[in-house]
Write a protein that holds these residues in place. Sequence first.
Motif, short mmCIF file in Angstrom:
data_model
loop_
_atom_site.label_atom_id
_atom_site.label_comp_id
_atom_site.label_asym_id
_atom_site.label_seq_id
_atom_site.Cartn_x
_atom_site.Cartn_y
_atom_site.Cartn_z
N SER A 162 0.81 -1.22 0.00
CA SER A 162 0.00 0.00 0.00
C SER A 162 0.85 1.27 0.00
CB SER A 162 -0.94 0.02 1.22
OG SER A 162 -0.20 0.03 2.42
N GLU A 163 2.12 1.15 0.36
CA GLU A 163 3.00 2.32 0.35
C GLU A 163 3.47 2.68 -1.05
OE1 GLU A 163 3.32 3.98 2.96
OE2 GLU A 163 3.76 2.79 4.76
N LEU A 164 3.40 1.73 -1.98
CA LEU A 164 4.08 1.87 -3.26
C LEU A 164 3.21 2.48 -4.35
CD1 LEU A 164 5.79 -1.65 -3.33
CD2 LEU A 164 6.93 0.54 -2.94
N ASP A 165 3.81 3.42 -5.10
CA ASP A 165 3.20 3.90 -6.35
C ASP A 165 3.90 3.30 -7.56
OD1 ASP A 165 1.16 5.93 -5.46
OD2 ASP A 165 2.93 6.72 -4.43
N ALA A 166 5.13 2.83 -7.37
CA ALA A 166 5.87 2.14 -8.43
C ALA A 166 7.06 1.44 -7.79
CB ALA A 166 6.34 3.10 -9.52
N HIS A 275 -1.88 -4.11 -11.06
CA HIS A 275 -1.63 -2.89 -11.83
C HIS A 275 -0.57 -1.98 -11.22
CE1 HIS A 275 -4.72 -4.02 -14.56
NE2 HIS A 275 -5.69 -3.91 -13.68
N LEU A 276 0.18 -2.47 -10.23
CA LEU A 276 1.31 -1.68 -9.74
C LEU A 276 2.38 -1.64 -10.83
CD1 LEU A 276 2.71 -0.24 -7.26
CD2 LEU A 276 3.88 -2.43 -6.90
N LYS A 304 2.05 -12.49 -13.77
CA LYS A 304 0.98 -13.41 -13.36
C LYS A 304 0.27 -12.91 -12.11
CE LYS A 304 3.12 -17.54 -15.36
NZ LYS A 304 3.75 -18.87 -15.07
N CYS A 305 0.96 -12.10 -11.31
CA CYS A 305 0.35 -11.52 -10.11
C CYS A 305 -0.48 -10.28 -10.42
CB CYS A 305 1.43 -11.16 -9.09
SG CYS A 305 2.35 -12.55 -8.42
N GLY A 306 -0.46 -9.84 -11.68
CA GLY A 306 -1.28 -8.70 -12.09
C GLY A 306 -0.57 -7.37 -12.10
N LEU A 307 0.74 -7.34 -11.84
CA LEU A 307 1.48 -6.08 -11.91
C LEU A 307 1.67 -5.68 -13.37
CD1 LEU A 307 2.42 -7.50 -9.11
CD2 LEU A 307 4.27 -5.82 -9.19
N ASP A 308 1.81 -4.40 -13.61
CA ASP A 308 2.09 -3.89 -14.95
C ASP A 308 3.60 -3.85 -15.12
OD1 ASP A 308 -0.62 -3.57 -15.39
OD2 ASP A 308 -0.63 -1.46 -14.75
N VAL A 309 4.14 -4.88 -15.76
CA VAL A 309 5.57 -5.12 -15.78
C VAL A 309 6.22 -4.64 -17.07
CG1 VAL A 309 7.39 -6.86 -15.60
CG2 VAL A 309 5.27 -7.14 -14.29
N ASN A 340 6.02 8.14 -16.17
CA ASN A 340 4.84 7.50 -16.79
C ASN A 340 3.99 6.81 -15.73
OD1 ASN A 340 5.55 8.32 -19.38
ND2 ASN A 340 6.69 6.45 -19.81
N ALA A 341 4.65 6.16 -14.78
CA ALA A 341 3.91 5.45 -13.74
C ALA A 341 3.11 6.41 -12.87
CB ALA A 341 4.88 4.63 -12.87
N ILE A 342 3.71 7.53 -12.50
CA ILE A 342 3.03 8.48 -11.64
C ILE A 342 1.91 9.20 -12.40
CG2 ILE A 342 3.30 10.56 -10.24
CD1 ILE A 342 4.56 7.94 -9.08
N GLU A 343 2.16 9.51 -13.66
CA GLU A 343 1.13 10.18 -14.46
C GLU A 343 -0.10 9.31 -14.66
OE1 GLU A 343 2.97 11.32 -18.09
OE2 GLU A 343 4.26 12.82 -17.16
N SER A 344 0.11 7.99 -14.67
CA SER A 344 -1.03 7.08 -14.89
C SER A 344 -1.85 6.85 -13.65
CB SER A 344 -0.50 5.73 -15.40
OG SER A 344 0.27 5.06 -14.40
N LYS A 345 -1.36 7.33 -12.49
CA LYS A 345 -2.07 7.13 -11.24
C LYS A 345 -3.32 8.02 -11.14
CE LYS A 345 0.35 4.05 -8.91
NZ LYS A 345 -0.21 2.89 -8.21
#
Length: 345
Positions: A162-166, A275-276, A304-309, A340-345
């Motif tokens: 929960s702490e992570l944005d990327a 989607h992390l 496979k865990c659903g992260l955006d890799v 890009n990761a922060i902008e997509s949040k």
Amino acid sequence: MDTPISVHKDLTFNSSCDGLKIYYDIYEPSPLPSRPIIIQIAHGMVEHKARYEWAASNLAQKGFIVAINDHRGHGKSIDKSHPWGEMRGLGDTESQVNQDSKNHTNTDKSRAESTDGFRRAVKDMHQLTEILKSRYNDSKFVLLGHSMGSLLSRGYLKLYVSELDALILSGSPAYNPLIGVGKTLAQILKILTLESQGKNIINALSFGGFNRPFLHNVGEDNAKGGFAWLCRDKAVVEAYKADSACQFVFSLSSFIGLFAGMQWVNDTHDVQAEHLPLLVASGNRDSCGDFGIGVEKIARQYEKCGLDVELVLYEGARHEILNETNKTQVLNDMIAFINNAIESK
């Protein structure tokens, strides 16, 4: 245009695990952005925070707040009970560790409370996160872990998602299915009180083969047990070899904790981070990552865990991509990923 920066070195906090004084640095852009992005760096095994000064300074010049701590038993985060290479602490006996394990349930939160030095290091990292988020309000948070730091960051992902944005994993070690054998051997050597000989045996078994692919590289540190595998920049390799804070060997208890930690983070069935954004970056000539093969397996695990890799393997680069001859490209790619990761949040 690069932003002026201010650097705050050798700040400290006392670990909530055992009171060990943990040292950390902060690199700030000046003036501070109204909605800052914090990048917390987790360094690798048998090194220290000062080796990341180039990366941290350049990231701060691009407007990021950067923090990095010396892990327990590394750099300046040492004391009589935690000399270089001792992550758990000399005062903790094996019986205490075993009793501690019995007293906890099987949840990840309770596992992190164990006396295992690896998991204590993860908790130290989270304690620093809390300090940073308290200091910089309304911030976004990115964790960047290199080598052993990438393993610690994967543990952080399991406990504190929960702490992570990327998340960025750099120079990730390939998983060896025989790691359990190594852990058992280290435990036997410790029971036999063969600390000095034992830790050198485990160290040689763990890292002795990394330089083998570079033994015929003329003009490099190509001896058996050498460090050509770190990167192509010979000056970096020589500086590492000359740095007394990079020339120790893990204790048997630290190796046991490391091997257990590798098993723990490789079990991703309970990772809940859909989607992390995750960047997995390595050199395709990194023997620690099995020349990209092991790193690609890690990326697929998290897909496979659903992260955006996003997976990047740099041609010709070795283990320390932030010290490599193409380090500017590596850092620019990381900056682009973060933005890009922060902008997509």
